[in-house]
Design a protein around this motif. Structure first.
Motif, short mmCIF file in Angstrom:
data_model
loop_
_atom_site.label_atom_id
_atom_site.label_comp_id
_atom_site.label_asym_id
_atom_site.label_seq_id
_atom_site.Cartn_x
_atom_site.Cartn_y
_atom_site.Cartn_z
N MET A 1 39.34 31.98 55.65
CA MET A 1 39.44 30.84 54.94
C MET A 1 40.17 30.66 53.81
O MET A 1 39.76 31.41 52.57
N LYS A 2 40.99 29.87 53.78
CA LYS A 2 42.01 29.61 52.40
C LYS A 2 41.13 29.25 51.15
O LYS A 2 41.48 29.56 50.28
N VAL A 3 40.22 28.38 51.18
CA VAL A 3 39.30 28.31 50.07
C VAL A 3 38.72 28.88 49.51
O VAL A 3 38.59 29.03 48.24
N LEU A 4 38.24 29.95 50.05
CA LEU A 4 37.48 31.20 49.54
C LEU A 4 38.66 31.95 49.23
O LEU A 4 38.33 32.79 47.91
N GLU A 5 39.77 32.30 49.48
CA GLU A 5 40.61 33.01 49.20
C GLU A 5 41.51 32.75 47.86
O GLU A 5 41.81 33.25 47.03
N ARG A 6 41.22 31.43 47.70
CA ARG A 6 42.17 30.70 46.46
C ARG A 6 41.50 31.19 45.23
O ARG A 6 42.37 31.43 44.33
N TYR A 7 40.38 31.58 45.26
CA TYR A 7 39.50 31.97 43.73
C TYR A 7 39.12 33.40 44.06
O TYR A 7 38.40 33.65 43.20
N GLN A 8 39.76 34.20 44.79
CA GLN A 8 39.43 35.56 45.13
C GLN A 8 39.47 36.57 43.58
O GLN A 8 38.57 37.08 43.38
N LYS A 9 40.43 36.41 43.20
CA LYS A 9 40.76 37.11 41.83
C LYS A 9 39.66 36.77 40.79
O LYS A 9 39.31 37.78 40.27
N GLN A 10 39.56 35.33 40.72
CA GLN A 10 38.40 35.07 39.63
C GLN A 10 36.85 35.44 39.96
O GLN A 10 36.38 35.81 39.01
N VAL A 11 36.68 35.49 41.13
CA VAL A 11 35.45 35.75 41.75
C VAL A 11 35.15 37.42 41.53
O VAL A 11 34.04 37.81 40.97
N ILE A 12 36.12 38.03 41.82
CA ILE A 12 36.14 39.55 41.71
C ILE A 12 35.87 39.73 40.06
O ILE A 12 35.20 40.66 39.67
N ALA A 13 36.74 39.11 39.50
CA ALA A 13 36.54 39.11 37.62
C ALA A 13 35.03 38.81 37.42
O ALA A 13 34.51 39.62 36.57
N VAL A 14 34.37 37.81 37.61
CA VAL A 14 33.11 37.39 37.42
C VAL A 14 32.27 38.53 37.89
O VAL A 14 31.49 39.01 37.14
N PHE A 15 32.30 38.89 39.04
CA PHE A 15 31.50 40.31 39.40
C PHE A 15 31.50 41.37 38.72
O PHE A 15 30.72 42.05 38.25
N ARG A 16 33.05 41.90 38.50
CA ARG A 16 33.53 42.96 37.55
C ARG A 16 32.61 42.61 36.14
O ARG A 16 31.91 43.55 35.32
N ILE A 17 32.86 41.46 35.60
CA ILE A 17 32.20 41.25 34.08
C ILE A 17 30.58 41.22 34.03
O ILE A 17 30.11 42.02 33.28
N VAL A 18 29.97 40.75 35.25
CA VAL A 18 28.61 40.73 35.36
C VAL A 18 28.00 42.15 35.48
O VAL A 18 27.08 42.52 34.68
N ILE A 19 28.41 42.95 36.52
CA ILE A 19 28.07 44.12 36.73
C ILE A 19 28.25 45.38 35.49
O ILE A 19 27.35 45.79 35.13
N GLY A 20 29.31 44.90 34.97
CA GLY A 20 29.68 45.71 33.43
C GLY A 20 28.76 45.35 32.65
O GLY A 20 28.28 46.24 31.80
N PHE A 21 28.51 44.12 32.13
CA PHE A 21 27.63 43.58 31.31
C PHE A 21 26.09 44.36 31.61
O PHE A 21 25.54 44.68 30.56
#
Length: 135
Positions: A1-21
């Motif tokens: 799905m193109k719409v989900l792939e569009r923000y993939q890097k940002q969603v990975i970053a949010v996941f990384r930030i929340v888990i790290g916090f």
């Protein structure tokens, strides 16, 4: 799905930030006796070392510096915690109270394989290193 792939890097970053916090907060609470948690004895094995890994590793993952290595260390520490602390009581995480350890273990393993996503300190330093190497 193109719409989900569009923000993939940002969603990975949010996941990384929340888990790290969350992980760094857990470690800070144990290291410093904050947030209603009892402070662990300095250099006591394994509690103090686990808290130090949680605090430092979580902070590194949070800011995106040495992320893959820090995430792999954090994942391993949670696997160790699960098998040495929780699994001795029962087989399944819901029975032995190890859900948090299991979730952190696999969340950090995912981060180790996916990388930083967007908004990482490593990405800010990379263009500077490339420019310096070209000179």
């Amino acid at each position: 799905m193109k719409v989900l792939e569009r923000y993939q890097k940002q969603v990975i970053a949010v996941f990384r930030i929340v888990i790290g916090f969350l992980f760094a907060s857990h470690g800070a609470a144990a290291l410093f006796g904050a947030l209603g948690t009892k402070q662990v004895e300095a250099f006591a094995w394994p509690s103090w070392w686990a808290a130090a890994i949680q605090f430092a590793g979580g902070a590194l993952v949070l800011i995106g510096l040495g992320t893959r290595y820090a995430a792999l260390l954090c994942s391993g520490s949670m696997a160790y915690a699960y098998f040495t602390v929780h699994q001795v009581d029962a087989l399944l995480p819901v029975q032995n109270g190890g859900e948090k350890a299991a979730l952190f273990c696999f969340a950090f393993l995912l981060i180790a394989f996916l990388g930083n996503g967007a908004w990482a300190v490593e990405q800010r330093a990379a263009p500077q290193r490339a420019t310096a190497a070209a000179e």
